[in-house]
Design an enzyme around this catalytic site. Structure first.
Site, PDB file in Angstrom:
ATOM      1  N   LYS A 102       0.964  -1.058   0.020  1.00 22.91           N
ATOM      2  CA  LYS A 102       0.099  -0.036  -0.142  1.00 22.91           C
ATOM      3  C   LYS A 102       0.835   1.124   0.265  1.00 22.91           C
ATOM      4  O   LYS A 102       0.410   2.080  -0.669  1.00 22.91           O
ATOM      5  CB  LYS A 102      -0.974  -0.012   1.294  1.00 22.91           C
ATOM      6  CG  LYS A 102      -1.849   1.001   1.339  1.00 22.91           C
ATOM      7  CD  LYS A 102      -2.989   0.945   2.461  1.00 22.91           C
ATOM      8  CE  LYS A 102      -3.731   1.989   2.796  1.00 22.91           C
ATOM      9  NZ  LYS A 102      -4.650   2.064   3.798  1.00 22.91           N
ATOM     10  N   HIS A 106       0.830   4.305  -3.044  1.00 26.13           N
ATOM     11  CA  HIS A 106       0.337   5.725  -2.937  1.00 26.13           C
ATOM     12  C   HIS A 106       1.558   6.765  -2.957  1.00 26.13           C
ATOM     13  O   HIS A 106       1.202   7.847  -2.683  1.00 26.13           O
ATOM     14  CB  HIS A 106      -0.336   5.757  -1.576  1.00 26.13           C
ATOM     15  CG  HIS A 106      -1.514   4.819  -1.578  1.00 26.13           C
ATOM     16  ND1 HIS A 106      -1.691   3.450  -1.441  1.00 26.13           N
ATOM     17  CD2 HIS A 106      -3.163   5.377  -2.008  1.00 26.13           C
ATOM     18  CE1 HIS A 106      -2.926   3.293  -1.492  1.00 26.13           C
ATOM     19  NE2 HIS A 106      -3.668   4.362  -1.851  1.00 26.13           N
ATOM     20  N   ARG A 137     -12.764  10.944   7.041  1.00 24.98           N
ATOM     21  CA  ARG A 137     -11.554  10.362   7.086  1.00 24.98           C
ATOM     22  C   ARG A 137     -10.865  10.920   8.449  1.00 24.98           C
ATOM     23  O   ARG A 137     -10.761  12.085   8.632  1.00 24.98           O
ATOM     24  CB  ARG A 137     -10.706  10.535   6.147  1.00 24.98           C
ATOM     25  CG  ARG A 137     -11.394   9.467   4.969  1.00 24.98           C
ATOM     26  CD  ARG A 137     -10.525  10.042   3.522  1.00 24.98           C
ATOM     27  NE  ARG A 137      -9.287   9.586   3.363  1.00 24.98           N
ATOM     28  CZ  ARG A 137      -8.931   8.279   2.996  1.00 24.98           C
ATOM     29  NH1 ARG A 137      -9.703   7.525   2.990  1.00 24.98           N
ATOM     30  NH2 ARG A 137      -7.451   7.990   2.981  1.00 24.98           N
ATOM     31  N   CYS A 153     -13.951   3.723   1.680  1.00 24.77           N
ATOM     32  CA  CYS A 153     -13.300   3.522   0.567  1.00 24.77           C
ATOM     33  C   CYS A 153     -11.981   2.924   0.820  1.00 24.77           C
ATOM     34  O   CYS A 153     -11.301   3.314   1.899  1.00 24.77           O
ATOM     35  CB  CYS A 153     -12.878   4.883  -0.125  1.00 24.77           C
ATOM     36  SG  CYS A 153     -14.302   6.313   0.546  1.00 24.77           S
ATOM     37  N   SER A 154     -11.551   1.647   0.242  1.00 23.66           N
ATOM     38  CA  SER A 154     -10.309   1.085   0.496  1.00 23.66           C
ATOM     39  C   SER A 154      -9.969   0.181  -0.735  1.00 23.66           C
ATOM     40  O   SER A 154     -10.333   0.498  -2.054  1.00 23.66           O
ATOM     41  CB  SER A 154     -10.528   0.251   1.818  1.00 23.66           C
ATOM     42  OG  SER A 154      -9.467  -0.064   2.147  1.00 23.66           O
ATOM     43  N   GLU A 213      -3.367   9.078  -5.212  1.00 23.14           N
ATOM     44  CA  GLU A 213      -4.151   7.837  -5.622  1.00 23.14           C
ATOM     45  C   GLU A 213      -4.173   7.620  -7.209  1.00 23.14           C
ATOM     46  O   GLU A 213      -3.824   8.557  -7.982  1.00 23.14           O
ATOM     47  CB  GLU A 213      -5.745   7.973  -5.182  1.00 23.14           C
ATOM     48  CG  GLU A 213      -5.877   8.082  -3.866  1.00 23.14           C
ATOM     49  CD  GLU A 213      -5.866   6.631  -3.030  1.00 23.14           C
ATOM     50  OE1 GLU A 213      -5.542   5.648  -3.707  1.00 23.14           O
ATOM     51  OE2 GLU A 213      -5.978   6.686  -1.832  1.00 23.14           O
ATOM     52  N   GLU A 215      -6.303   4.567  -8.989  1.00 25.50           N
ATOM     53  CA  GLU A 215      -7.083   3.527  -8.723  1.00 25.50           C
ATOM     54  C   GLU A 215      -7.976   2.962 -10.029  1.00 25.50           C
ATOM     55  O   GLU A 215      -8.557   4.063 -10.403  1.00 25.50           O
ATOM     56  CB  GLU A 215      -7.864   3.834  -7.477  1.00 25.50           C
ATOM     57  CG  GLU A 215      -6.995   4.017  -6.410  1.00 25.50           C
ATOM     58  CD  GLU A 215      -7.861   4.175  -4.814  1.00 25.50           C
ATOM     59  OE1 GLU A 215      -7.521   3.747  -3.802  1.00 25.50           O
ATOM     60  OE2 GLU A 215      -9.082   4.724  -5.217  1.00 25.50           O
TER      61      GLU A 215
END
Length: 298
Positions: A102, A106, A137, A153-154, A213, A215
């Site tokens: 991760k 990012h 968040r 969101c993940s 991000e 994605e």
């Protein structure tokens, strides 16, 4: 409330892992589900970010000790997730091409190099009054801290239960896992076969000079009344909003009032899809809006 450290396994499991999430946590129900991928055409899209090519090697190098030292001030929970979670790398056609931490997925320098497009999901959970659950968040999030966004969101992780592509089962399993991690919603209240995948979008957005991000995001909808127990390590606040309240939040974000900020992926969904899909929710025709064949590049 169970701590995040106790609620999550110590290491992200690879493809040989079982559907059980580890000691100290209950096993998640994994169901093979059916869904309709056909549906009406989606509205004309308004993109906010350019899209970069996402080709790359199958597995990039792990973040080394120097990277760990450089981020020693990172919140301990977020730091553990950044280095231990393995995201699913995909190409622009959503074909799996490998996996990566991760952390690396990012880093803007790697995003701009075009090698860390990864699979993600965004959940939009409505209650029986057709109000949308939003979260703010937490301040400790590495990317986009304190912004308002959709329910959850993940990322699905590179593990067997979250790599299942038939009927989007892997992404649905991941959504169920993270809704418990972030909002304390137990699996019994979120049957995986009740998540309705409506579409996919590909976007890129910087968070600050270092993070961002890139994605390929699955958009999952559900109408369900649930009990919330937010995890403060992940979530600063939650609110249910009707359409008018959401429009007021958008106005404040656009005007810069009260420090309101929205996540870029949430804003893309709002600008391109959400209000039309909200109509389908109220009419009970949500499946008619589904289009899982198209990948919208925004």
């Amino acid at each position: 409330m169970m701590s995040a450290a106790a609620a999550r396994p110590a290491l992200a499991l690879l493809a040989s892992a079982s559907a059980s999430l580890g000691a100290g946590r209950r096993a998640w129900a994994r169901l093979a589900v059916s869904s309709s991928s056909a549906g009406s055409a989606l509205p004309r899209l308004r993109g906010r970010r350019s899209v970069a090519a996402a080709a790359g090697g199958a597995v990039m190098g792990k973040a080394g000790p120097g990277a760990v030292d450089a981020d020693a001030g990172m919140n301990a929970v977020q730091r553990r997730l950044m280095f231990e979670d393995e995201c699913i790398l995909v190409d622009e056609q959503d074909n799996v091409i490998g996996h990566e931490s991760k952390y690396n997925c990012h880093l803007m320098e790697k995003i701009e190099a075009g090698h860390v497009l990864h699979r993600a999901f965004s959940v939009f959970l409505f209650n029986s009054k057709y109000e949308l659950l939003l979260q703010q968040r937490s301040a400790t999030k590495v990317t986009f801290p304190l912004v308002w966004t959709n329910t959850c969101c993940s990322h699905p992780l590179y593990r067997e239960s979250e790599l299942i592509e038939e009927n989007c089962v892997g992404v649905r399993n991941a959504a169920q896992r993270k809704l418990f991690d972030e909002l304390g919603i137990v699996a019994d209240e979120l049957p995986v076969d009740q998540f309705i995948p409506l579409g996919r979008m590909l976007y890129k957005a910087p968070s600050d000079g270092k993070w961002g991000e890139h994605e390929l995001d699955y958009l999952l909808f559900m109408v369900r009344d649930v009990k919330l127990n937010p995890n403060p390590e992940e979530v600063a606040d939650v609110k249910y909003m009707n359409r008018d309240q959401l429009k007021e939040l958008l106005r404040k974000a656009d005007a810069g009032e009260d420090g309101v900020k929205l996540s870029p992926w949430f804003r893309l969904v709002v600008d391109n899809f959400l209000m039309g899909w909200w109509d389908h929710i109220e009419q009970g025709t949500l499946q008619e809006a589904a289009d899982m064949k198209t990948i919208h590049k925004l």
